[in-house]
Design an enzyme around this catalytic site. Structure first.
Site, short mmCIF file in Angstrom:
data_model
loop_
_atom_site.label_atom_id
_atom_site.label_comp_id
_atom_site.label_asym_id
_atom_site.label_seq_id
_atom_site.Cartn_x
_atom_site.Cartn_y
_atom_site.Cartn_z
N GLN A 1 -10.50 -2.66 1.87
CA GLN A 1 -10.01 -3.33 3.08
C GLN A 1 -10.02 -2.42 4.31
OE1 GLN A 1 -6.07 -4.14 1.20
NE2 GLN A 1 -5.24 -3.71 3.23
N MET B 1 0.84 -1.20 0.00
CA MET B 1 0.00 0.00 0.00
C MET B 1 0.88 1.26 0.00
SD MET B 1 -3.41 -0.87 2.12
CE MET B 1 -2.76 -0.59 3.76
N SER C 1 6.24 -0.56 10.32
CA SER C 1 4.90 -0.45 9.76
C SER C 1 4.71 0.96 9.24
CB SER C 1 3.85 -0.74 10.84
OG SER C 1 2.58 -0.27 10.42
N LEU D 1 6.56 3.22 1.78
CA LEU D 1 7.48 2.08 1.92
C LEU D 1 8.53 2.30 3.01
CD1 LEU D 1 8.06 1.24 -1.87
CD2 LEU D 1 6.31 0.36 -0.29
N HIS D 2 8.88 1.19 3.64
CA HIS D 2 9.93 1.19 4.66
C HIS D 2 10.84 -0.01 4.40
CE1 HIS D 2 7.53 -1.96 6.45
NE2 HIS D 2 6.51 -1.13 6.62
N HIS E 1 9.29 -3.44 3.53
CA HIS E 1 8.88 -3.63 2.14
C HIS E 1 10.10 -3.89 1.24
CE1 HIS E 1 5.54 -0.76 3.53
NE2 HIS E 1 4.86 -1.82 3.13
P1 AMP Z 1 1.41 -2.97 3.45
O1 AMP Z 1 1.99 -1.91 2.57
O2 AMP Z 1 1.41 -2.61 4.90
O3 AMP Z 1 0.09 -3.49 2.94
O4 AMP Z 1 2.39 -4.20 3.38
C1 AMP Z 1 2.82 -4.72 2.13
C2 AMP Z 1 3.60 -5.97 2.38
O5 AMP Z 1 4.73 -5.67 3.20
C3 AMP Z 1 2.80 -7.04 3.12
O6 AMP Z 1 3.14 -8.31 2.59
C4 AMP Z 1 3.28 -6.89 4.53
O7 AMP Z 1 3.16 -8.08 5.29
C5 AMP Z 1 4.74 -6.53 4.30
N1 AMP Z 1 5.31 -5.88 5.47
C6 AMP Z 1 4.81 -4.82 6.14
N2 AMP Z 1 5.58 -4.53 7.21
C7 AMP Z 1 6.59 -5.45 7.22
C8 AMP Z 1 7.70 -5.70 8.08
N3 AMP Z 1 7.95 -4.95 9.14
N4 AMP Z 1 8.52 -6.73 7.77
C9 AMP Z 1 8.28 -7.51 6.69
N5 AMP Z 1 7.26 -7.32 5.85
C10 AMP Z 1 6.42 -6.31 6.10
#
Ligand code: AMP
Length: 295
Positions: free
Chosen positions: A64, A33, A188, A36-37, A40
């Site tokens: 969602q 989404m 996150s 990014l960190h 990601h």
């Molecule tokens: P999001 O952008 O939060 O929807 O996350 C995108 C993807 O990155 C999903 O597969 C998450 O599980 C993964 N993700 C988010 N935070 C982390 C993290 N701290 N470590 C590893 N993967 C992550």
């Protein structure tokens, strides 16, 4: 530095994925989404190890989010994200509009049943249906690929593994360990909402996970003995819990009381620090415990 193609058009994205495969490349896919960190970027790195071409999707998926959740204020940092992805060696970015992902008259939803009903399910009605639906659409656009997800969203990962199997999708689903900050807090995009004080209170989460991992390593298998100290320490830190459970690591059904959790079980929780909802988990018997900062 890799050439990075940034697309907003879903048909062009499908064409680019087809072209990559036609040229003999394996395709890696990392759905996100945005905002990014390093977590990601780790998924991008893993995708690059498994595939010659890596596509990243950036889409804040409206279906969602619940009506009172943070869809509108969710951080959107596309330019920065693209720069990070260029650096990380991704090849393709899809950043579509909601109208592209949900065409006029859109009526179809993907529901993964029981897996969605445990843990976060009751607290976020419709959330996993929204996730399953958008991920199915992204898989349909990308075609045969290896898709890399984070175990930070453990329930989401289990749901996506299930839907890929059930719908016979040509996608290999890979789950990668949670990337944490130096003090143990899981990275996150929502951590950006935390004030310094809320962030320091949130450190009770990795501490509680580490303590539970130590108890498990010491031989404790009774569900309540593992989870009650987690609940108590989060409460003591001033966090408001949606839930903290030890659950079957595949079915996600929680254990309670004196039930023995077996040799592999997921400890999962959702807690608010201030108004920010944080989730975290640890697969007992498998994941290494978070390295936590001293209190
Ligand atoms: P999001 O952008 O939060 O929807 O996350 C995108 C993807 O990155 C999903 O597969 C998450 O599980 C993964 N993700 C988010 N935070 C982390 C993290 N701290 N470590 C590893 N993967 C992550």
């Amino acid at each position: 530095m890799a050439e990075l193609q940034v697309l907003s058009d879903t048909s062009a994205f499908r064409g680019a994925c087809d072209a990559a495969r036609a040229a003999g490349a394996r395709l890696g896919l990392v759905p996100t989404m945005g905002a990014l960190h390093t977590g990601h970027l780790r998924l991008v790195e893993v995708a690059r190890q498994r595939a010659e071409r890596v596509a990243v999707t950036i889409f804040v998926n409206p279906t969602q989010f619940g009506p009172h959740e943070d869809f509108n204020k969710y951080p959107r940092t596309l330019e920065r994200d693209v720069a990070l992805l260029r650096n990380a060696g991704a090849h393709l970015v899809l950043a579509p509009t909601p109208e592209q992902m949900y065409p006029p008259g859109d009526a179809t939803r993907v529901n993964v049943g029981a897996l969605s009903r445990h843990l976060c399910g009751p607290f976020r009605p419709g959330h996993f249906e929204g996730v399953a639906t958008v991920v199915t659409k992204l898989f349909a656009l990308a075609g045969p690929c290896t898709a890399v997800f984070g175990r930070k969203d453990y329930q989401q990962l289990k749901i996506i593994e299930r839907l890929a199997r059930d719908l016979l999708l040509p996608v290999v689903v890979v789950g990668e360990p949670t990337v944490r900050d130096h003090d143990g807090l899981a990275l996150s995009s929502r951590n950006a909402y935390l004030s310094p004080e809320e962030r320091s209170r949130a450190l009770a989460i990795p501490r509680a996970l580490a303590a539970a991992a130590a108890a498990f390593a010491g031989g404790e298998r009774r569900a309540a003995r593992l989870i009650e100290p987690v609940r108590a320490s989060l409460f003591a830190a001033g966090l408001r819990l949606d839930y903290a459970e030890v659950a079957d690591s595949e079915a996600l059904s929680p254990f309670s009381g004196d039930a023995a959790v077996g040799e592999r079980a997921v400890l999962a929780l959702a807690a608010y620090s201030g108004t920010t909802r944080l989730i975290d988990n640890l697969v007992l018997g498998e994941d290494t415990a978070p390295l936590v900062a001293p209190e």
